[in-house]
Design an enzyme around this catalytic site. Structure first.
Site, mmCIF file in Angstrom:
data_model
loop_
_atom_site.group_PDB
_atom_site.id
_atom_site.type_symbol
_atom_site.label_atom_id
_atom_site.label_comp_id
_atom_site.label_asym_id
_atom_site.label_seq_id
_atom_site.Cartn_x
_atom_site.Cartn_y
_atom_site.Cartn_z
ATOM 1 N N TYR A 146 0.822 -1.216 0.000
ATOM 2 C CA TYR A 146 0.000 0.000 0.000
ATOM 3 C C TYR A 146 0.853 1.261 0.000
ATOM 4 O O TYR A 146 0.456 2.277 -0.583
ATOM 5 C CB TYR A 146 -0.992 -0.006 1.168
ATOM 6 N N ARG A 173 1.633 2.018 -3.465
ATOM 7 C CA ARG A 173 0.461 2.577 -4.155
ATOM 8 C C ARG A 173 0.165 3.994 -3.677
ATOM 9 O O ARG A 173 -0.263 4.841 -4.445
ATOM 10 C CB ARG A 173 -0.763 1.680 -3.930
ATOM 11 N N HIS A 179 -14.984 1.930 -0.908
ATOM 12 C CA HIS A 179 -13.904 1.020 -0.494
ATOM 13 C C HIS A 179 -12.757 1.759 0.216
ATOM 14 O O HIS A 179 -11.648 1.239 0.305
ATOM 15 C CB HIS A 179 -13.375 0.240 -1.712
ATOM 16 N N CYS A 235 0.031 5.576 15.748
ATOM 17 C CA CYS A 235 -1.105 6.488 15.933
ATOM 18 C C CYS A 235 -0.684 7.629 16.862
ATOM 19 O O CYS A 235 -0.190 7.385 17.972
ATOM 20 C CB CYS A 235 -2.270 5.715 16.544
ATOM 21 N N CYS A 281 -3.194 7.351 20.238
ATOM 22 C CA CYS A 281 -3.088 6.320 21.285
ATOM 23 C C CYS A 281 -1.751 5.572 21.257
ATOM 24 O O CYS A 281 -1.499 4.731 22.125
ATOM 25 C CB CYS A 281 -4.252 5.336 21.176
ATOM 26 N N THR A 339 -15.860 -0.776 -14.371
ATOM 27 C CA THR A 339 -15.937 -1.797 -13.315
ATOM 28 C C THR A 339 -16.415 -3.119 -13.902
ATOM 29 O O THR A 339 -17.311 -3.150 -14.744
ATOM 30 C CB THR A 339 -16.829 -1.327 -12.130
ATOM 31 N N SER A 340 -15.789 -4.206 -13.432
ATOM 32 C CA SER A 340 -16.058 -5.512 -14.027
ATOM 33 C C SER A 340 -17.369 -6.125 -13.532
ATOM 34 O O SER A 340 -17.797 -7.159 -14.026
ATOM 35 C CB SER A 340 -14.897 -6.468 -13.749
ATOM 36 N N LEU A 385 -14.065 -1.731 -21.099
ATOM 37 C CA LEU A 385 -13.414 -2.179 -22.334
ATOM 38 C C LEU A 385 -14.144 -3.392 -22.890
ATOM 39 O O LEU A 385 -14.344 -3.521 -24.091
ATOM 40 C CB LEU A 385 -11.948 -2.524 -22.080
HETATM 41 P P1 OAD Z 1 -11.637 -4.610 -12.196
HETATM 42 O O1 OAD Z 1 -10.173 -4.683 -12.418
HETATM 43 O O2 OAD Z 1 -12.334 -5.815 -11.684
HETATM 44 O O3 OAD Z 1 -12.354 -4.235 -13.557
HETATM 45 C C1 OAD Z 1 -11.881 -3.194 -14.363
HETATM 46 C C2 OAD Z 1 -12.899 -2.929 -15.428
HETATM 47 O O4 OAD Z 1 -12.499 -1.771 -16.121
HETATM 48 C C3 OAD Z 1 -13.049 -4.028 -16.477
HETATM 49 O O5 OAD Z 1 -14.432 -4.161 -16.758
HETATM 50 C C4 OAD Z 1 -12.338 -3.464 -17.725
HETATM 51 O O6 OAD Z 1 -12.986 -3.828 -18.950
HETATM 52 C C5 OAD Z 1 -12.526 -1.991 -17.501
HETATM 53 N N1 OAD Z 1 -11.457 -1.154 -18.061
HETATM 54 C C6 OAD Z 1 -10.122 -1.375 -18.130
HETATM 55 N N2 OAD Z 1 -9.495 -0.334 -18.680
HETATM 56 C C7 OAD Z 1 -10.467 0.582 -18.950
HETATM 57 C C8 OAD Z 1 -10.478 1.890 -19.520
HETATM 58 N N3 OAD Z 1 -9.352 2.471 -19.911
HETATM 59 N N4 OAD Z 1 -11.665 2.520 -19.639
HETATM 60 C C9 OAD Z 1 -12.829 1.939 -19.245
HETATM 61 N N5 OAD Z 1 -12.881 0.720 -18.697
HETATM 62 C C10 OAD Z 1 -11.727 0.059 -18.557
HETATM 63 O O7 OAD Z 1 -11.901 -3.357 -11.259
HETATM 64 P P2 OAD Z 1 -13.170 -3.011 -10.338
HETATM 65 O O8 OAD Z 1 -14.436 -3.464 -10.974
HETATM 66 O O9 OAD Z 1 -13.043 -1.583 -9.961
HETATM 67 O O10 OAD Z 1 -12.154 -4.016 -4.117
HETATM 68 O O11 OAD Z 1 -12.877 -3.896 -9.074
HETATM 69 C C11 OAD Z 1 -13.833 -3.897 -8.050
HETATM 70 C C12 OAD Z 1 -13.185 -4.130 -6.727
HETATM 71 O O12 OAD Z 1 -12.416 -5.338 -6.760
HETATM 72 C C13 OAD Z 1 -12.164 -3.094 -6.308
HETATM 73 O O13 OAD Z 1 -12.734 -1.924 -5.759
HETATM 74 C C14 OAD Z 1 -11.364 -3.824 -5.302
HETATM 75 C C15 OAD Z 1 -11.162 -5.108 -6.074
HETATM 76 O O14 OAD Z 1 -10.807 -6.192 -5.389
HETATM 77 C C16 OAD Z 1 -11.566 -3.991 -2.906
HETATM 78 O O15 OAD Z 1 -10.377 -3.795 -2.772
HETATM 79 C C17 OAD Z 1 -12.502 -4.221 -1.763
#
Ligand code: OAD
Length: 242
Positions: free
Chosen positions: A54, A57, A110, A139, A142, A179-180, A205
């Site tokens: 982290y 990141r 998140h 911290c 504390c 988001t996937s 995508l």
């Molecule tokens: P993912 O990595 O699962 O999905 C990324 C999505 O973005 C996919 O549908 C790709 O097709 C799309 N993508 C990639 N590049 C892109 C671009 N340039 N423009 C538009 N779309 C694009 O990411 P999330 O759905 O955000 O949770 O993942 C959900 C959660 O899973 C995250 O918040 C995290 C992870 O584990 C936690 O950490 C709790």
């Protein structure tokens, strides 16, 4: 009649700024299994590994900039609110690119890399400065160490859920971008919006898991697709009630 636009963003929206998504890398996140670096068990098992992950990141935030998708969302928020419409931005992303682009009505479901949290007293603090991967922090309140990133891990409760469900149930327009559609409860918001009668738009995508025929799917990079879609939405919205 006023509109209420709800936008849910995921890692794809920040991909055009140079931040890696989760699942496009084959289930690995920057070379790590998600369960090793994004669960309370992983943190307890190997805090040094998780902290290093982290901290890298957190340091990377200083190297990236909001892209045209983040900017377009911030602009849409300002314009809709000025015109008397409702707007809610929900993000699964833990980067701070939406707020740096100027978004204010933003729910980080998140959590965020820009804050640290104390597991002993519950305090959280904004910190973008201390990003050395080899140095744990304590911290100030504390004394407990180590502080952890203020992000939601698998097995923990996402934040602002009441507010998010209420906004989505009242949405006239719902956009899921980058988001996937596999991580719940976020992935369930699209269905909730449909049931509420919202017009639904999906950008990614490749077609996400939760896409249905009645959603309008706009494939392509968010930095190109979202500015055009949001301009179109803004033009279409009804004038607000006098
Ligand atoms: P993912 O990595 O699962 O999905 C990324 C999505 O973005 C996919 O549908 C790709 O097709 C799309 N993508 C990639 N590049 C892109 C671009 N340039 N423009 C538009 N779309 C694009 O990411 P999330 O759905 O955000 O949770 O993942 C959900 C959660 O899973 C995250 O918040 C995290 C992870 O584990 C936690 O950490 C709790």
């Amino acid at each position: 009649m006023s509109a209420h636009v709800v936008v849910l963003t995921g890692a794809g929206v920040s991909a055009d700024s140079g931040l890696a998504t989760f699942r496009d890398a084959g289930g690995l996140w920057e070379g790590h299994a998600i369960e090793d670096v994004a669960t309370p068990e992983g943190w307890r098992r190997d805090p040094a590994l998780v902290w290093r992950f982290y901290q890298l990141r957190r340091a990377a935030l200083a190297e990236v900039q909001p892209n045209a998708a983040h900017q377009a969302l911030a602009q849409l928020e300002r314009r809709l609110l000025a015109a008397g419409h409702g707007f809610t931005l929900v993000t699964q992303n833990v980067d701070d690119l939406h707020e740096r682009a100027g978004s204010r009505r933003l729910l980080h479901m998140h959590g965020t890399l820009a804050r640290l949290a104390c597991e002993a007293c519950g305090a959280t603090l904004e910190d973008r400065e201390h990003t050395d991967p080899a140095t744990f922090l304590a911290c100030a309140g504390c004394g407990h160490a180590p502080l952890r990133p203020d992000v939601v891990w698998f097995g923990e409760m996402p934040r602002f859920l009441d507010e998010i469900f209420a906004a989505t149930s009242a949405a006239t327009h719902f956009v899921a971008a980058g988001t996937s559609g596999v991580v719940y409860p976020a992935a369930g918001l699209l269905a909730l919006a449909r049931e509420a009668g919202a017009r639904t738009f999906v950008n990614a995508l490749v077609a996400p898991e939760n896409l249905e025929a009645r959603d309008r799917f706009l494939p392509g990079p968010a930095a190109q697709v979202l500015p055009a879609l949001l301009r179109e939405l803004e033009r279409e919205l009804p004038p607000p009630a006098a």
